[in-house]
Design a protein around this motif. Structure first.
Motif, short mmCIF file in Angstrom:
data_model
loop_
_atom_site.label_atom_id
_atom_site.label_comp_id
_atom_site.label_asym_id
_atom_site.label_seq_id
_atom_site.Cartn_x
_atom_site.Cartn_y
_atom_site.Cartn_z
N LEU A 158 21.64 -21.21 12.58
CA LEU A 158 21.94 -20.32 11.24
C LEU A 158 21.47 -21.17 10.10
O LEU A 158 22.03 -22.40 9.92
N LEU A 159 20.23 -21.09 9.33
CA LEU A 159 19.76 -21.80 8.20
C LEU A 159 20.00 -20.95 6.98
O LEU A 159 19.79 -19.59 7.12
N GLY A 160 20.45 -21.56 5.94
CA GLY A 160 20.35 -20.85 4.66
C GLY A 160 19.34 -21.50 3.72
O GLY A 160 19.28 -22.62 3.84
N HIS A 161 18.66 -20.66 2.75
CA HIS A 161 17.56 -21.43 1.99
C HIS A 161 17.66 -20.65 0.59
O HIS A 161 17.82 -19.50 0.50
N THR A 162 17.20 -21.59 -0.53
CA THR A 162 17.34 -20.99 -1.82
C THR A 162 16.43 -21.98 -2.56
O THR A 162 16.63 -23.05 -2.36
N GLY A 163 15.67 -21.26 -3.61
CA GLY A 163 14.82 -22.14 -4.56
C GLY A 163 14.15 -21.43 -5.50
O GLY A 163 13.91 -20.17 -5.35
N PHE A 164 13.18 -22.07 -6.15
CA PHE A 164 12.39 -21.50 -7.27
C PHE A 164 11.06 -21.74 -7.11
O PHE A 164 10.46 -22.67 -6.09
N GLY A 165 10.04 -20.76 -7.41
CA GLY A 165 8.50 -21.22 -7.22
C GLY A 165 7.83 -20.27 -8.53
O GLY A 165 8.20 -19.85 -9.13
N TYR A 166 6.55 -20.26 -7.76
CA TYR A 166 5.60 -19.39 -8.67
C TYR A 166 4.84 -18.35 -7.94
O TYR A 166 4.70 -18.41 -6.59
N GLY A 167 4.77 -17.32 -8.76
CA GLY A 167 4.05 -16.14 -7.96
C GLY A 167 2.90 -15.60 -8.89
O GLY A 167 2.94 -15.55 -10.09
N GLN A 168 1.87 -14.54 -8.18
CA GLN A 168 0.77 -14.04 -8.72
C GLN A 168 0.96 -12.48 -7.89
O GLN A 168 1.03 -12.43 -6.93
N LEU A 169 0.70 -11.54 -9.00
CA LEU A 169 0.33 -10.37 -8.38
C LEU A 169 -1.12 -9.86 -8.85
O LEU A 169 -1.26 -9.88 -10.03
N LYS A 170 -1.69 -9.18 -7.96
CA LYS A 170 -2.92 -8.55 -8.30
C LYS A 170 -2.85 -7.17 -7.53
O LYS A 170 -2.36 -6.89 -6.76
N SER A 171 -3.79 -6.60 -8.07
CA SER A 171 -4.02 -4.98 -7.60
C SER A 171 -5.50 -4.56 -7.52
O SER A 171 -6.48 -5.13 -8.36
N THR A 218 0.98 -1.16 -0.03
CA THR A 218 0.08 0.03 -0.01
C THR A 218 0.98 1.30 0.10
O THR A 218 2.04 1.24 0.40
N GLU A 219 0.21 2.42 -0.42
CA GLU A 219 1.00 3.56 -0.48
C GLU A 219 1.45 4.21 0.89
O GLU A 219 0.64 3.92 1.75
N LYS A 220 2.23 4.97 0.76
CA LYS A 220 2.96 5.60 2.17
C LYS A 220 2.35 7.30 1.85
O LYS A 220 2.00 7.44 0.55
N ASP A 221 2.26 8.10 2.75
CA ASP A 221 2.26 9.62 2.58
C ASP A 221 3.09 10.08 1.29
O ASP A 221 4.27 9.68 1.47
N GLY A 222 2.37 10.59 0.58
CA GLY A 222 3.17 11.44 -0.60
C GLY A 222 3.06 10.54 -1.74
O GLY A 222 3.16 11.07 -2.82
N SER A 223 2.64 9.29 -1.63
CA SER A 223 2.22 8.42 -2.83
C SER A 223 0.92 8.68 -3.24
O SER A 223 0.07 8.61 -2.52
N LEU A 224 1.03 8.24 -4.42
CA LEU A 224 -0.72 7.99 -5.15
C LEU A 224 -1.23 6.81 -4.66
O LEU A 224 -0.56 5.96 -4.23
N PRO A 225 -2.53 6.76 -4.30
CA PRO A 225 -3.21 5.62 -3.73
C PRO A 225 -3.18 4.26 -4.42
O PRO A 225 -3.40 4.43 -5.72
N PHE A 226 -2.82 3.12 -3.91
CA PHE A 226 -2.88 2.09 -4.65
C PHE A 226 -2.97 0.81 -3.39
O PHE A 226 -2.44 1.09 -2.19
N GLU A 227 -3.19 -0.38 -3.92
CA GLU A 227 -3.21 -1.79 -3.01
C GLU A 227 -2.88 -2.79 -3.91
O GLU A 227 -3.89 -2.99 -4.65
N SER A 228 -2.09 -3.46 -3.81
CA SER A 228 -1.64 -4.63 -4.52
C SER A 228 -1.36 -5.80 -3.43
O SER A 228 -1.06 -5.90 -2.33
N HIS A 229 -1.44 -7.22 -4.03
CA HIS A 229 -1.25 -8.46 -3.33
C HIS A 229 -0.39 -9.15 -4.25
O HIS A 229 -0.63 -9.41 -5.34
#
Length: 420
Positions: free
Chosen positions: A126-139, A88-99
């Motif tokens: 201490l653990l280290g982790h790395t890998g690949f995956g799938y993502g989706q962006l919505k607004s 979400t936007e912070k003060d001074g930014s144009l409004p938006f909300e994404s997921h």
């Protein structure tokens, strides 16, 4: 940033390979638990792409993670996790909300075990982790779902709260490939490769599952070896103690059925005083009495009167170290001698008479002689003699020897017996 991610990925790959090779020869995987559940929440920040005039706070709330992890050994594993991110936007930014939603399969390296953290801490990991995956962006308010692949890498600090739970803190970077829309959802982006970059920081808990005492995260081969070494040392100590021959009869205590037999008297293969006629007197002593006093009127050797005289004349004593109420190991045979006599003569009773040397206060020494007599009586009772047959006598200081002689004082720190 890409160089850092590539370096971390290389370290994880090499670490996991090393861990698998080492574990095959050194660790029994049944000694620790392998499964865990991870929950976390925190903050995020996208770096690019974004539309001009749209931006979030640094850091930005909020995101949540959930994962299930399986460790092949105590240094390498895999986890399947999912995350949700809100922008979400912070003060001074144009409004938006994404997921943003993601799911990743990641390799995990237990850097704490690889770097031998157990040599200096059992609390931090201490653990280290790395890998690949799938993502989706919505607004919100925008009719699109931007689907993409991602690459994720990070490090997770651990604080062990117990064998079943650990507190975690994670920092990770996510790179999105084939991302077509800006994170704010207000502009399209083009090009190939990793267009999207975002960061996350979370705090969470890891819950360990399984029947073993520890999880692979905290299982160190060195500690297991040390435990086994301690167990072996304990067994060796038991054997060494058992091989001691307290009564010097040639039979080790661990095989000695009578570890307090009288010194110098013949014993059988189990360390028991040889007493064929079961009269409570060793056959060897009976032979001595026979030679010295002849046979008794009943025709048997070593009559009760002879043994009684031996006891009453002070030849059977129990000795103590300075200011001690515990009989010395060498003199316990005197108690055993009296036990055998009283068992062979059930109508007899005995005074148990305690003494102390002249060092110290007379009243204190009187009390010390009482305690010594009580200590010997308790051993007699524990050996099967009825307490009603034993009378305590505290004679206090024995002034019959040279007070300045250490050896002479040892002689009078004793308990004697009087048959009645």
């Amino acid at each position: 940033m890409k160089k850092i991610l590539l370096t971390l990925t290389s370290v994880l790959a090499l670490s996991s390979s090393y861990a698998q090779t080492e574990e095959k020869t050194s660790v029994n995987t049944s000694d620790y638990n392998k499964w865990s559940i991870e929950v976390a929440g925190g903050v995020n920040k996208f770096q690019r792409p974004s539309t001009s005039g749209y931006y979030t706070s640094t850091p930005s709330f909020y995101n949540a993670d959930f994962g299930v992890r399986y460790m092949f050994n105590n240094k390498f594993g895999l986890k399947l996790d999912a995350g949700y991110y809100n922008f979400t936007e912070k003060d001074g930014s144009l409004p938006f909300e994404s997921h943003y939603y993601r799911a990743n399969l990641q390799a995990v390296a237990n850097l704490g075990r690889i770097m031998n953290f157990e040599t200096w801490t059992n609390t931090f990991g201490l653990l280290g982790h790395t890998g690949f995956g799938y993502g989706q962006l919505k607004s919100e308010g925008k009719p699109f779902t931007d689907k993409m692949l991602n690459f994720m890498a990070g490090v997770t600090g651990q604080v062990r709260l117990g064998n079943r739970v650990a507190l975690t803190g994670d920092f990770s970077t996510i790179l999105n490939a084939q991302q077509n829309m800006a994170f704010d959802g207000n502009s399209a982006v083009g090009g190939r490769g990793f267009q999207g970059i975002m960061f996350q920081g979370t705090v969470g808990l890891t819950f360990y599952l399984g029947k073993a005492e520890k999880h692979a995260d905290w299982f160190a081969m060195d500690s297991m070896l040390q435990q086994k070494v301690d167990e072996l040392e304990g067994r060796l100590a038991t054997i060494e103690t058992g091989l001691t021959d307290s009564d010097k009869d040639g039979i080790a205590d661990m095989f000695d059925a009578e570890p307090n037999s009288m010194a110098g008297v013949a014993v059988d293969s189990k360390g028991r005083t040889i007493d064929r006629n079961n009269n409570g007197v060793a056959d060897e002593l009976e032979t001595y009495f026979d030679k010295k006093y002849g046979t008794t009127t009943s025709g048997s050797t070593a009559g009760a009167a002879d043994v009684e005289a031996l006891i009453n004349d002070g030849y059977v004593n129990v000795y103590f170290d300075f200011n001690s109420t515990k009989p010395t190991a060498e003199s316990v045979s005197g108690i055993n001698f009296l036990v055998k006599y009283l068992n062979a003569n059930p109508s007899a009773s005995a005074d148990v008479i305690g003494y102390a040397d002249e060092i110290g206060d007379a009243n204190y020494n009187k009390n010390l002689s009482q305690k010594r007599a009580e200590s010997v009586r308790q051993i007699l009772v524990d050996s099967g003699i009825n307490a009603s047959r034993l009378n305590i006598v505290a004679n206090g200081e024995d002034a019959s020897v040279n007070k300045s002689s250490k050896e002479a004082r040892q002689i009078v720190r004793r308990v004697t017996f009087k048959i009645k």
